[in-house]
Scaffold this motif. Sequence first.
Motif, PDB file in Angstrom:
ATOM      1  N   VAL A   1     -24.544  28.597 -61.473  1.00 53.48           N
ATOM      2  CA  VAL A   1     -23.530  27.748 -62.119  1.00 53.48           C
ATOM      3  C   VAL A   1     -22.133  28.145 -61.639  1.00 53.48           C
ATOM      4  O   VAL A   1     -21.288  27.278 -61.369  1.00 53.48           O
ATOM      5  N   ASP A   2     -21.894  29.434 -61.515  1.00 55.59           N
ATOM      6  CA  ASP A   2     -20.603  29.885 -60.988  1.00 55.59           C
ATOM      7  C   ASP A   2     -20.377  29.337 -59.575  1.00 55.59           C
ATOM      8  O   ASP A   2     -19.262  28.942 -59.212  1.00 55.59           O
ATOM      9  N   ALA A   3     -21.443  29.297 -58.792  1.00 58.58           N
ATOM     10  CA  ALA A   3     -21.344  28.744 -57.435  1.00 58.58           C
ATOM     11  C   ALA A   3     -20.995  27.267 -57.477  1.00 58.58           C
ATOM     12  O   ALA A   3     -20.236  26.773 -56.630  1.00 58.58           O
ATOM     13  N   LEU A   4     -21.537  26.562 -58.458  1.00 60.33           N
ATOM     14  CA  LEU A   4     -21.210  25.143 -58.626  1.00 60.33           C
ATOM     15  C   LEU A   4     -19.700  24.961 -58.795  1.00 60.33           C
ATOM     16  O   LEU A   4     -19.080  24.126 -58.133  1.00 60.33           O
TER      17      LEU A   4
ATOM     18  N   LEU B   1     -27.215  27.471 -70.210  1.00 64.06           N
ATOM     19  CA  LEU B   1     -26.418  27.241 -69.002  1.00 64.06           C
ATOM     20  C   LEU B   1     -25.516  26.025 -69.168  1.00 64.06           C
ATOM     21  O   LEU B   1     -24.369  26.017 -68.696  1.00 64.06           O
ATOM     22  N   ALA B   2     -26.015  24.988 -69.834  1.00 59.92           N
ATOM     23  CA  ALA B   2     -25.185  23.807 -70.102  1.00 59.92           C
ATOM     24  C   ALA B   2     -24.027  24.169 -71.030  1.00 59.92           C
ATOM     25  O   ALA B   2     -22.885  23.731 -70.821  1.00 59.92           O
ATOM     26  N   GLU B   3     -24.305  24.974 -72.020  1.00 58.39           N
ATOM     27  CA  GLU B   3     -23.239  25.407 -72.931  1.00 58.39           C
ATOM     28  C   GLU B   3     -22.209  26.262 -72.194  1.00 58.39           C
ATOM     29  O   GLU B   3     -20.997  26.132 -72.437  1.00 58.39           O
ATOM     30  N   TYR B   4     -22.687  27.118 -71.320  1.00 63.28           N
ATOM     31  CA  TYR B   4     -21.782  27.941 -70.515  1.00 63.28           C
ATOM     32  C   TYR B   4     -20.890  27.063 -69.641  1.00 63.28           C
ATOM     33  O   TYR B   4     -19.675  27.304 -69.527  1.00 63.28           O
ATOM     34  N   THR B   5     -21.480  26.045 -69.034  1.00 62.97           N
ATOM     35  CA  THR B   5     -20.720  25.114 -68.199  1.00 62.97           C
ATOM     36  C   THR B   5     -19.648  24.415 -69.022  1.00 62.97           C
ATOM     37  O   THR B   5     -18.480  24.311 -68.601  1.00 62.97           O
ATOM     38  N   TYR B   6     -20.027  23.929 -70.182  1.00 56.97           N
ATOM     39  CA  TYR B   6     -19.086  23.217 -71.051  1.00 56.97           C
ATOM     40  C   TYR B   6     -17.938  24.132 -71.473  1.00 56.97           C
ATOM     41  O   TYR B   6     -16.759  23.768 -71.380  1.00 56.97           O
ATOM     42  N   ASP B   7     -18.275  25.331 -71.918  1.00 52.48           N
ATOM     43  CA  ASP B   7     -17.250  26.264 -72.394  1.00 52.48           C
ATOM     44  C   ASP B   7     -16.323  26.689 -71.259  1.00 52.48           C
ATOM     45  O   ASP B   7     -15.112  26.858 -71.463  1.00 52.48           O
ATOM     46  N   ARG B   8     -16.877  26.848 -70.086  1.00 55.29           N
ATOM     47  CA  ARG B   8     -16.032  27.228 -68.949  1.00 55.29           C
ATOM     48  C   ARG B   8     -15.043  26.117 -68.621  1.00 55.29           C
ATOM     49  O   ARG B   8     -13.888  26.390 -68.285  1.00 55.29           O
TER      50      ARG B   8
ATOM     51  N   PHE C   1     -10.398  21.317 -65.441  1.00 50.20           N
ATOM     52  CA  PHE C   1     -11.660  20.594 -65.633  1.00 50.20           C
ATOM     53  C   PHE C   1     -11.631  19.807 -66.945  1.00 50.20           C
ATOM     54  O   PHE C   1     -10.954  20.183 -67.909  1.00 50.20           O
ATOM     55  N   ARG C   2     -12.393  18.729 -66.971  1.00 49.68           N
ATOM     56  CA  ARG C   2     -12.549  17.905 -68.156  1.00 49.68           C
ATOM     57  C   ARG C   2     -14.033  17.828 -68.533  1.00 49.68           C
ATOM     58  O   ARG C   2     -14.905  17.865 -67.673  1.00 49.68           O
ATOM     59  N   VAL C   3     -14.273  17.681 -69.822  1.00 49.77           N
ATOM     60  CA  VAL C   3     -15.620  17.425 -70.321  1.00 49.77           C
ATOM     61  C   VAL C   3     -15.539  16.339 -71.382  1.00 49.77           C
ATOM     62  O   VAL C   3     -14.454  15.979 -71.846  1.00 49.77           O
ATOM     63  N   LEU C   4     -16.665  15.812 -71.777  1.00 49.48           N
ATOM     64  CA  LEU C   4     -16.711  14.850 -72.870  1.00 49.48           C
ATOM     65  C   LEU C   4     -16.395  15.557 -74.184  1.00 49.48           C
ATOM     66  O   LEU C   4     -16.566  16.775 -74.302  1.00 49.48           O
ATOM     67  N   PRO C   5     -15.964  14.819 -75.203  1.00 50.13           N
ATOM     68  CA  PRO C   5     -15.612  15.476 -76.467  1.00 50.13           C
ATOM     69  C   PRO C   5     -16.795  16.088 -77.194  1.00 50.13           C
ATOM     70  O   PRO C   5     -16.623  17.024 -77.979  1.00 50.13           O
ATOM     71  N   ASN C   6     -17.998  15.567 -76.956  1.00 51.82           N
ATOM     72  CA  ASN C   6     -19.172  16.108 -77.641  1.00 51.82           C
ATOM     73  C   ASN C   6     -19.867  17.155 -76.765  1.00 51.82           C
ATOM     74  O   ASN C   6     -20.100  16.946 -75.575  1.00 51.82           O
ATOM     75  N   ARG C   7     -20.179  18.292 -77.376  1.00 49.85           N
ATOM     76  CA  ARG C   7     -20.862  19.366 -76.659  1.00 49.85           C
ATOM     77  C   ARG C   7     -22.251  18.902 -76.222  1.00 49.85           C
ATOM     78  O   ARG C   7     -22.843  18.017 -76.838  1.00 49.85           O
ATOM     79  N   PRO C   8     -22.786  19.500 -75.165  1.00 52.70           N
ATOM     80  CA  PRO C   8     -24.124  19.085 -74.714  1.00 52.70           C
ATOM     81  C   PRO C   8     -25.180  19.367 -75.775  1.00 52.70           C
ATOM     82  O   PRO C   8     -25.200  20.443 -76.383  1.00 52.70           O
ATOM     83  N   GLN C   9     -26.038  18.387 -76.005  1.00 54.54           N
ATOM     84  CA  GLN C   9     -27.146  18.587 -76.927  1.00 54.54           C
ATOM     85  C   GLN C   9     -28.322  19.283 -76.229  1.00 54.54           C
ATOM     86  O   GLN C   9     -29.045  20.049 -76.852  1.00 54.54           O
TER      87      GLN C   9
ATOM     88  N   TRP D   1     -18.184  10.795 -63.199  1.00 56.99           N
ATOM     89  CA  TRP D   1     -18.279  12.204 -63.583  1.00 56.99           C
ATOM     90  C   TRP D   1     -19.278  12.902 -62.673  1.00 56.99           C
ATOM     91  O   TRP D   1     -20.234  12.278 -62.188  1.00 56.99           O
ATOM     92  N   LEU D   2     -19.084  14.178 -62.444  1.00 53.80           N
ATOM     93  CA  LEU D   2     -20.109  15.011 -61.845  1.00 53.80           C
ATOM     94  C   LEU D   2     -21.057  15.429 -62.966  1.00 53.80           C
ATOM     95  O   LEU D   2     -20.614  15.761 -64.066  1.00 53.80           O
ATOM     96  N   ARG D   3     -22.361  15.419 -62.691  1.00 56.97           N
ATOM     97  CA  ARG D   3     -23.319  15.537 -63.799  1.00 56.97           C
ATOM     98  C   ARG D   3     -24.393  16.601 -63.502  1.00 56.97           C
ATOM     99  O   ARG D   3     -25.509  16.288 -63.145  1.00 56.97           O
ATOM    100  N   PRO D   4     -24.024  17.871 -63.643  1.00 53.39           N
ATOM    101  CA  PRO D   4     -25.068  18.889 -63.479  1.00 53.39           C
ATOM    102  C   PRO D   4     -26.107  18.811 -64.584  1.00 53.39           C
ATOM    103  O   PRO D   4     -25.776  18.599 -65.755  1.00 53.39           O
ATOM    104  N   CYS D   5     -27.350  18.951 -64.181  1.00 54.06           N
ATOM    105  CA  CYS D   5     -28.467  18.973 -65.129  1.00 54.06           C
ATOM    106  C   CYS D   5     -29.326  20.186 -64.801  1.00 54.06           C
ATOM    107  O   CYS D   5     -29.725  20.387 -63.655  1.00 54.06           O
TER     108      CYS D   5
END
Length: 468
Positions: free
Chosen positions: A449-452, A367-374, A381-389, A434-438
């Motif tokens: 996640v889509d609702a988010l 789900l974190a990867e899906y969020t990042y890729d979306r 939208f912006r994300v950090l340069p490093n993908r979620p571990q 930043w908004l920080r979904p976990c």
Amino acid sequence: MFRFQGDRSNLLKDLATRVSQVWSSFDSARESEPEISTKTLDVLSGDLPRAGRGETVALSQAVDILDQSLAQSRPRFFAYIGSSGLEIGAVADFLASSYDINLAVDSKAATLLERQAAKWIGQFIGYHDNAKGLFTSGGTISNITALAAARTKRFPDARKNGVTVPVAIYCSAEAHYSNIRGVELLGFGSSAVRSIPIDADRRMDVVAFEAAVKEDLANGVVPLAVIASSGTTLTGAIDPLDAIADVCERYQIWMHVDGAYGAPAAGTAKAKALFHGIQRADSVTIDAHKWLFVPKACSIVLMKSNEPLVRTFSHNEAYMPHDSDEPNAVDITLEYSRPVRALKMWMGFATHGADEFEQAITANIELAEYTYDRCVADADFRVLPNRPQLSIVPIQYAPAGVKDVSGFNRRIYEEILEDGRIYLSPATIDGEIWLRPCYTNFRTSQADVDALFEVVRDLGDKVAKDFS
């Protein structure tokens, strides 16, 4: 004394019905968080009742109060690092409270159960096949316990004489604050903490760590312990454990892994490689009430033997029996009154099996990867340069024309609190909000996640004019 007004079996039937309804309500998100009703406010503003209301009324009021509270078990609770209230864990809590066993001294089968649950967790994360461990109330106590053991190993007379030389404890610049609190409570002082810079992946810079150790040694400071993060609170970064272990071996430094959040992911095929070296740690903290899904409070500190804990906590109290070679729990932990916290984790593994836990953790990572890729695919939208571990993925909503992106996202967070469709927390990263979904809830789905994204965009667009 303390008899129910009605038949006990009727109360249990009522409880079963209500709990079933509660669990069902967690299966899908509700449209918004309810306001606290006038009726509930009246109940919670009353004085001490001299005569009881009876169990039926008390139960009904308790359910109403809890239902009007913020529950992390709901699938769209994306804030902090929440727990999920695994249902079998709730059953375990009911049983543990009913028996009310105190794991301060040998409690026969319950003592064996705690040892087995610790061993199972050690096996699950690949730490040690026969790990020893004590269940505590949370990561703060687990981390303090580990640091206390590190102190006693380096200074065997510390319990009597204290520590009379300066020491250093190393952690990354983004380690959890509870570690600093532990250093303070143990009397080392926060000035003993060495905040080590992080690398591009937000992990501890091991070269900088070793340089700090060498500098301390040159200045007569004792390098006591390093706290390696296995899943930082801000971004879920995992420090390079194997390289840190190499430094610890060279300089005889206690290696503690604060895996309160992230260490359970070491039990997944997807993330296992990121934790290489965890098996070399002297101690590991895991909050089972985070990413092993059981209800609070259920943390554990793992070690490879009880010896460091015995040296740190044991006393020969005249009022405590010492009839076997195995230490009493009171001799290897801070607490004298200890509920059977391990039962919820034991029942979790016994009921569902380790494979199901692995699947649930893996799904959260995906789900974190899906969020990042979306976010990457959406210019707004912006994300950090490093993908979620792991399962934390900071995001910013930044549509064209918004000038103060940081302030804009703070405002979105405030609007989210008022809106109630989701619950999300902010994080300050490199000076920006930043908004920080976990994702640490087995109930959370891609639809959630889509609702988010829908809520963030909806609320953001309503206030964007204030930031253009």
